[in-house]
Design an enzyme around this catalytic site. Structure first.
Site, PDB file in Angstrom:
ATOM      1  N   TYR A 162      27.490  46.060  51.782  1.00  0.00           N
ATOM      2  CA  TYR A 162      27.989  45.493  50.484  1.00  0.00           C
ATOM      3  C   TYR A 162      26.821  44.316  50.033  1.00  0.00           C
ATOM      4  CZ  TYR A 162      30.578  42.256  47.334  1.00  0.00           C
ATOM      5  OH  TYR A 162      31.016  41.305  46.247  1.00  0.00           O
ATOM      6  N   GLY A 220      40.690  45.768  39.521  1.00  0.00           N
ATOM      7  CA  GLY A 220      40.676  44.986  40.613  1.00  0.00           C
ATOM      8  C   GLY A 220      40.962  43.411  40.486  1.00  0.00           C
ATOM      9  N   ILE A 235      39.352  53.649  37.946  1.00  0.00           N
ATOM     10  CA  ILE A 235      39.377  55.281  38.301  1.00  0.00           C
ATOM     11  C   ILE A 235      40.779  55.654  38.314  1.00  0.00           C
ATOM     12  CG2 ILE A 235      39.465  54.588  40.885  1.00  0.00           C
ATOM     13  CD1 ILE A 235      37.305  56.892  41.342  1.00  0.00           C
TER      14      ILE A 235
END
Ligand code: SER
Length: 326
Positions: A142, A13, A37
């Site tokens: 979030y 990320g 992932i």
């Protein structure tokens, strides 16, 4: 001191891709295992493992195989994307974190890093110089998951004697990788358009002020916090407020125009405006300053010059690559 063996989850990320590079420089490639992932180009430069952080067995295997001593847990669905599927966001953000906490406890890991966010704050907080000890009333899943995550960190620290450290990141601005589905993403996207000589349609109003930080400062903060002697840290602080910059889309546009005078932006707010309106304008980070000497180095103009220079280099390298392949 022995060098730590670091595992980074969610390394593909926005933060992970640059933090991995930085930690590999600091501790050596052999001591930093990136995981995600899906496959990431980080695999070309050092150890890399495919990891779904919801799979605790696989996480446990990786920690054992590599004799991991520290984890940086960067897996998360951010504010804007998170609202598209709230229960999935909660599942991924919380259960991946609980897996890391349980694994760290089982193997008595030396230290763990948890990124929290300005999304822990809500519309009823003081907006200007939002204090460390605010009541937390987030409006996004979030944000809810980050408040819970901070509290779980404090729980594991006090109950099991662990050393989990955390920062409340503002919007992060970087050239290396795209932003990943947050409300502050406009402040990254705008630079790509400017460098490509295209107009930019901003999804927030021109006067929406938000706390932001250049990635280089965010990485330095992370590395410094993780190196500080534990006695310097305040156990009553679950996650340190981290300030740096704050600006509106209009101010950012003007700063970019100092370098690229022909650049133009329009403002077309969408559903992300409501989230931005619930967040602080600026952050009071005096605890971070006092406890471990936090000090940002990039102001708005320095950040704009650096972002534009680096993105120009990146795009011209891509262009030369595609010409060479043609
Ligand atoms: N950058 C994040 C977001 O916009 C805030 O932590 O979701």
């Amino acid at each position: 001191m022995n060098k730590p063996v670091v595992l980074i989850t969610g390394a593909g990320g926005q933060i992970g891709s640059v933090l991995t590079e930085r930690l590999r420089l600091k501790w050596g490639k052999e001591n930093v295992i990136a995981s995600d992932i899906r496959w990431s180009p980080l695999a070309k430069e050092g150890s890399f493992e495919i990891l779904d952080a919801l799979d605790i067995k696989r996480l446990d295997d990786i920690v054992i195989t590599h004799k991991v001593t520290r984890i940086y847990h960067l897996v998360a669905i951010l504010s804007a994307n998170g609202e598209k599927d709230p229960l999935r966001t909660w599942d991924i953000n919380m259960n991946s974190w609980l897996n890391v906490l349980e694994t760290a406890k089982k193997h008595q890991l030396e230290r763990v890093f948890y990124p929290s966010s300005i999304a822990v704050f809500g519309p009823h907080n003081e907006r200007v110089q939002t204090p460390q000890n605010s009541n937390l009333n987030p409006t996004t899943v979030y944000g809810l998951s980050k408040v819970a995550g901070e509290n779980w960190a404090t729980y594991y620290n006090s109950k099991f004697g662990m050393d989990i450290r955390s920062l409340r990141f503002p919007g992060l601005i970087s050239y290396q990788s795209p932003a990943g589905g947050g409300t502050t993403d406009y402040a990254v996207d705008i630079f790509h358009k400017a460098v490509l000589s295209e107009p930019f349609a901003c999804f927030l109003k021109n006067d929406t002020r938000l706390p932001m930080l250049y990635m280089d400062d965010a990485l330095r903060a992370t590395i410094e916090l993780m190196q500080v002697h534990p006695t310097k840290l305040n156990p009553a602080i679950s996650s340190y407020n981290l300030g740096g910059l704050n600006f509106t889309p209009k101010e950012l546009t003007s700063a970019i125009q100092k370098v690229i005078p022909t650049f133009k932006a329009t403002y077309e707010p969408d559903s992300r405006q409501v989230i931005a309106d619930s967040w602080p304008d600026s952050i009071n980070d005096s605890d971070a300053q006092n406890d471990w000497n936090w000090k940002p180095q990039f102001d708005l103009d320095k950040m704009c010059v650096t972002m534009i220079e680096e993105l120009k280099k990146k795009y011209s390298a891509q262009m030369s690559d595609s010409i060479a392949k043609a």
